[in-house]
Enzyme design. Structure first.
Site, PDB file in Angstrom:
ATOM      1  N   GLY A   9      45.908 -32.030 -54.360  1.00 25.18           N
ATOM      2  CA  GLY A   9      45.685 -31.398 -53.058  1.00 25.18           C
ATOM      3  C   GLY A   9      44.842 -30.141 -53.179  1.00 25.18           C
ATOM      4  O   GLY A   9      45.176 -29.099 -52.605  1.00 25.18           O
ATOM      5  N   ARG A  12      41.117 -27.777 -50.631  1.00 24.69           N
ATOM      6  CA  ARG A  12      41.119 -26.683 -49.666  1.00 24.69           C
ATOM      7  C   ARG A  12      42.381 -25.843 -49.844  1.00 24.69           C
ATOM      8  O   ARG A  12      43.265 -26.176 -50.609  1.00 24.69           O
ATOM      9  CB  ARG A  12      41.044 -27.232 -48.234  1.00 24.69           C
ATOM     10  CG  ARG A  12      42.110 -28.252 -47.899  1.00 24.69           C
ATOM     11  CD  ARG A  12      41.781 -29.053 -46.643  1.00 24.69           C
ATOM     12  NE  ARG A  12      42.770 -30.094 -46.381  1.00 24.69           N
ATOM     13  CZ  ARG A  12      43.803 -29.960 -45.563  1.00 24.69           C
ATOM     14  NH1 ARG A  12      43.984 -28.819 -44.921  1.00 24.69           N
ATOM     15  NH2 ARG A  12      44.645 -30.948 -45.367  1.00 24.69           N
ATOM     16  N   ASN A  85      50.524 -29.525 -56.399  1.00 28.32           N
ATOM     17  CA  ASN A  85      50.319 -28.661 -55.236  1.00 28.32           C
ATOM     18  C   ASN A  85      50.219 -29.417 -53.920  1.00 28.32           C
ATOM     19  O   ASN A  85      50.306 -28.808 -52.854  1.00 28.32           O
ATOM     20  CB  ASN A  85      49.029 -27.845 -55.464  1.00 28.32           C
ATOM     21  CG  ASN A  85      48.566 -27.128 -54.225  1.00 28.32           C
ATOM     22  OD1 ASN A  85      49.146 -26.140 -53.810  1.00 28.32           O
ATOM     23  ND2 ASN A  85      47.484 -27.628 -53.610  1.00 28.32           N
ATOM     24  N   TYR A 156      60.411 -29.373 -44.839  1.00 26.49           N
ATOM     25  CA  TYR A 156      59.529 -28.841 -45.878  1.00 26.49           C
ATOM     26  C   TYR A 156      60.319 -28.089 -46.948  1.00 26.49           C
ATOM     27  O   TYR A 156      60.152 -28.334 -48.157  1.00 26.49           O
ATOM     28  CB  TYR A 156      58.492 -27.914 -45.239  1.00 26.49           C
ATOM     29  CG  TYR A 156      57.678 -27.113 -46.228  1.00 26.49           C
ATOM     30  CD1 TYR A 156      56.592 -27.672 -46.888  1.00 26.49           C
ATOM     31  CD2 TYR A 156      57.995 -25.775 -46.495  1.00 26.49           C
ATOM     32  CE1 TYR A 156      55.849 -26.937 -47.796  1.00 26.49           C
ATOM     33  CE2 TYR A 156      57.253 -25.037 -47.398  1.00 26.49           C
ATOM     34  CZ  TYR A 156      56.185 -25.610 -48.042  1.00 26.49           C
ATOM     35  OH  TYR A 156      55.465 -24.876 -48.942  1.00 26.49           O
TER      36      TYR A 156
END
Length: 250
Positions: A9, A12, A85, A156
């Site tokens: 990931g 960005r 990540n 999350y």
């Protein structure tokens, strides 16, 4: 010989900042992306075609992950560090965040798959290379929100909390092979794509209640990841390093 880091990931946001930080330290960088091909290719051009490559892979798909690891080793000859990540379909939006009573298990499962399953796939796929080298570093990206839920991002933070057990169990098992496994838990970052919808009130609250009186930036976390993902951090394993200006104290 330069070392190689694979960052999931990383086209960005925090992942891109981690990529730049490792590149500045001399690493060859494998930039993994899911949808953001254009940004990934821009980052490769920024770092240099000879020292970076972009590979599309869904970390939830083991076949794609295995192919990504094979491509990385084929190009650079080694795989020394893995940074887990990747973040799948989540925004730090305190207004849109659902209350627990309105959530479904599917919301939890999506984050568990993106975070824990993704880290499982990538780490397990990279292990044969690291074990053959008798050296390697795995750095998992966590969050301080499971210690201090400024906003109750239930699904999350629950998935990220599971990464603590994942990290420590791996560290115990892999230490004899010269592989370090650690975790870096940043505060809410100002600003990434995922936190772009965070309200100014939330950032202001964090700033006022943090000893350093500042909101954590991607570069703050990236420097800690580099420390743990390079030879500088060889003396540390099974640790969760919190980078949030002292907001949470371990």
């Amino acid at each position: 010989m330069s070392k190689t880091v694979l960052i999931t990931g990383s086209s960005r946001g925090l992942g891109a900042e981690i990529s730049r930080t490792f590149a500045k330290d001399g690493f060859q960088v494998v930039i993994n992306y899911y949808h953001s091909q254009e940004k990934a290719e821009e980052l490769v051009a920024e770092i240099g075609q000879d020292r970076a490559m972009a590979i599309q892979a869904d970390v939830r798909n083991r076949a794609e992950v295995d192919q990504m690891v094979q491509q990385a080793v084929a190009k650079f000859g080694s795989l020394d560090t893995v940074v887990n990540n990747a973040l799948i379909n989540f925004k730090f939006d305190p207004v849109a965040q659902k209350l627990f009573k309105d959530l479904t298990w599917d919301s939890y499962q999506e984050q568990i798959d993106g975070t824990l399953k993704g880290a499982f796939n990538v780490t397990q796929s990279a292990l044969p290379q690291m074990m053959a080298q008798k050296a390697g570093q795995v750095v998992n990206i966590g969050t301080n929100l499971f210690q201090n839920p400024v906003v109750a991002y239930h699904e999350y933070t629950t998935a990220k909390a599971a990464m603590i057990g994942f990290t420590r169990n791996l560290a115990v098992e892999l230490g004899e092979f010269g592989i370090n496994v650690n975790m870096v838990s940043g505060g809410l970052l100002q600003t990434t794509d995922a936190s772009a919808v965070t309200t100014p009130e939330v950032f202001d609250y964090i700033k006022q209640t943090t000893p350093l009186r500042k909101v954590t930036e991607p570069s703050d976390v990236a420097k800690a990841v580099l420390f743990l993902g390079s030879d500088q951090g060889r003396g540390l394993t099974a640790q969760n390093v919190t980078v949030d200006g002292g907001l949470t104290m371990n």
